[in-house]
Design an enzyme around this catalytic site. Structure first.
Site, PDB file in Angstrom:
ATOM      1  N   TYR A 270      57.977  76.069 -48.355  1.00 56.50           N
ATOM      2  CA  TYR A 270      56.856  76.175 -49.281  1.00 56.50           C
ATOM      3  C   TYR A 270      57.052  75.005 -50.236  1.00 56.50           C
ATOM      4  O   TYR A 270      57.749  75.096 -51.237  1.00 56.50           O
ATOM      5  CB  TYR A 270      56.882  77.526 -50.003  1.00 56.50           C
ATOM      6  CG  TYR A 270      55.793  77.691 -51.037  1.00 56.50           C
ATOM      7  CD1 TYR A 270      54.485  77.295 -50.765  1.00 56.50           C
ATOM      8  CD2 TYR A 270      56.069  78.254 -52.274  1.00 56.50           C
ATOM      9  CE1 TYR A 270      53.486  77.438 -51.709  1.00 56.50           C
ATOM     10  CE2 TYR A 270      55.072  78.416 -53.231  1.00 56.50           C
ATOM     11  CZ  TYR A 270      53.784  78.010 -52.940  1.00 56.50           C
ATOM     12  OH  TYR A 270      52.795  78.162 -53.882  1.00 56.50           O
TER      13      TYR A 270
ATOM     14  N   ASP B  72      53.838  76.194 -45.528  1.00 52.54           N
ATOM     15  CA  ASP B  72      52.854  75.581 -46.418  1.00 52.54           C
ATOM     16  C   ASP B  72      53.449  74.266 -46.884  1.00 52.54           C
ATOM     17  O   ASP B  72      54.367  74.236 -47.708  1.00 52.54           O
ATOM     18  CB  ASP B  72      52.578  76.513 -47.603  1.00 52.54           C
ATOM     19  CG  ASP B  72      51.523  75.960 -48.556  1.00 52.54           C
ATOM     20  OD1 ASP B  72      51.224  74.754 -48.470  1.00 52.54           O
ATOM     21  OD2 ASP B  72      51.021  76.721 -49.400  1.00 52.54           O
TER      22      ASP B  72
END
Length: 335
Positions: free
Chosen positions: A174, A213
């Site tokens: 992330y 992500d």
């Protein structure tokens, strides 16, 4: 006849990247009908539903492959109230990466534990912030939650998990956000510098699957409004896009560095499909999004990838949708 699908039933019913929501100009309004039995679609071809479908189904995995899924869930606690488990049941991935989990301790979740006996949760030092998890049906050879060389290890906590399997490393991230007004772009550049070194070093040992992500829209077709966002909005700046491209295609100065492939983009060279739609400004209905969630693999793995798709209809449990990839099973299992 199409392949038999697995189905899970639900019980109940962009702008900028998820660490920060900045204003975008609206595009043409998507034609939608709330009374229609069929989902409405935005101009880019993606559905405009704002809650998970009542029936969730996907084709079974291709024979001889493992299925990997990555999903920014924007809080496990929140997503769990909005149908999270029904997606997991229907997808039934072999490896599930969750980003932005926002958990403060390792969850005690019988549902996840029964499906994924091997779980690694990277948890932020800040309460209810960031968080990355790798949940696997297959036991990894090793696990790490650090980014070597980074000068601020506390800022990395909750943002990276590396698991080693027989034929590859899976690196789940992330990635740090550049912040509202690009106030943390310097920190993002520091992350990119050390992450680039790290992934290249891993690639020299075994091929790498980088998923999660990635908090960057690589090119102008990876977000709805590129002109108004260029060098103004986190995720779409010269520094960030160049850092990403340097991983895919290392410069001559990076002697011996291997190439990487953005799998979905290679398979869909012209599609303007996105994985993140802000809850604000009716972005989902208008098809205003960003493609931030991806699979990036070592070039030598590409021929073993059999499928990579955005699960565009799985929206509502989070402001992101999952992305899945199937790859020959021996890469993970050794069989």
């Amino acid at each position: 006849m199409p392949p038999k699908k697995t189905t899970a039933k639900r019980k109940a019913a962009s702008e900028s990247p998820s660490d920060n929501e900045a204003t975008q100009s609206a595009s043409k309004k998507a034609k939608a009908s709330k009374d229609s039995l069929e989902p409405a679609f935005a101009a880019n071809g993606q559905p405009t539903n704002k809650v998970l479908p009542v029936n969730i189904s996907f084709p079974p995995r291709i024979a001889g492959t493992v299925r990997l899924s990555t999903w920014n869930i924007c809080s496990l606690a929140s997503a769990s109230k909005k149908g999270f488990k029904f997606y997991v049941e229907a997808e039934d991935p072999d490896v599930l990466v969750l980003t932005e989990t926002k958990v403060n301790e390792v969850p005690v979740d019988p549902f996840l534990k029964s499906r994924f006996p091997h779980c690694t949760w990277a948890i932020s030092s800040k309460k209810t912030y960031s968080g990355t998890a790798v949940l696997s049906k297959h036991k990894p050879l090793s696990v790490d939650t650090k980014l070597p060389g980074h000068p601020d290890p506390s800022s990395v906590k909750g943002r990276i998990v590396t698991v080693e399997f027989h034929g590859c490393y899976i690196v789940a991230t992330y990635v740090t956000n550049a912040g509202q007004g690009l106030k943390t772009l310097k920190e993002k550049n520091t992350w990119n510098e050390h992450f680039t070194t790290y992934i290249r070093d891993l690639d020299k040992k075994k091929p790498v699957i980088w998923m999660g992500d990635l908090n960057v829209a690589p090119t102008a077709i990876d977000l709805a409004n590129p002109k108004s966002n260029w060098n103004k909005t986190p995720g779409y700046t010269k520094d960030e896009t160049e850092a990403f491209q340097n991983i895919l295609n290392p410069p001559e100065s990076a002697a011996g560095a291997g190439k990487f492939i953005d799998v979905w983009r290679q398979n869909h060279p012209e599609d303007k499909h996105y994985t993140y739609f802000s809850y604000r400004f009716n972005c989902r209905s208008k098809g205003l999004g960003w493609r931030l969630d991806m699979f990036v693999v070592s070039e030598r793995l590409v021929e073993k990838v059999k499928m990579c798709e955005i699960r565009s209809e799985i929206y509502g449990a989070s402001d992101h949708v999952p992305v899945v990839m199937e790859i020959e099973s021996d890469i993970v299992t050794g069989n």
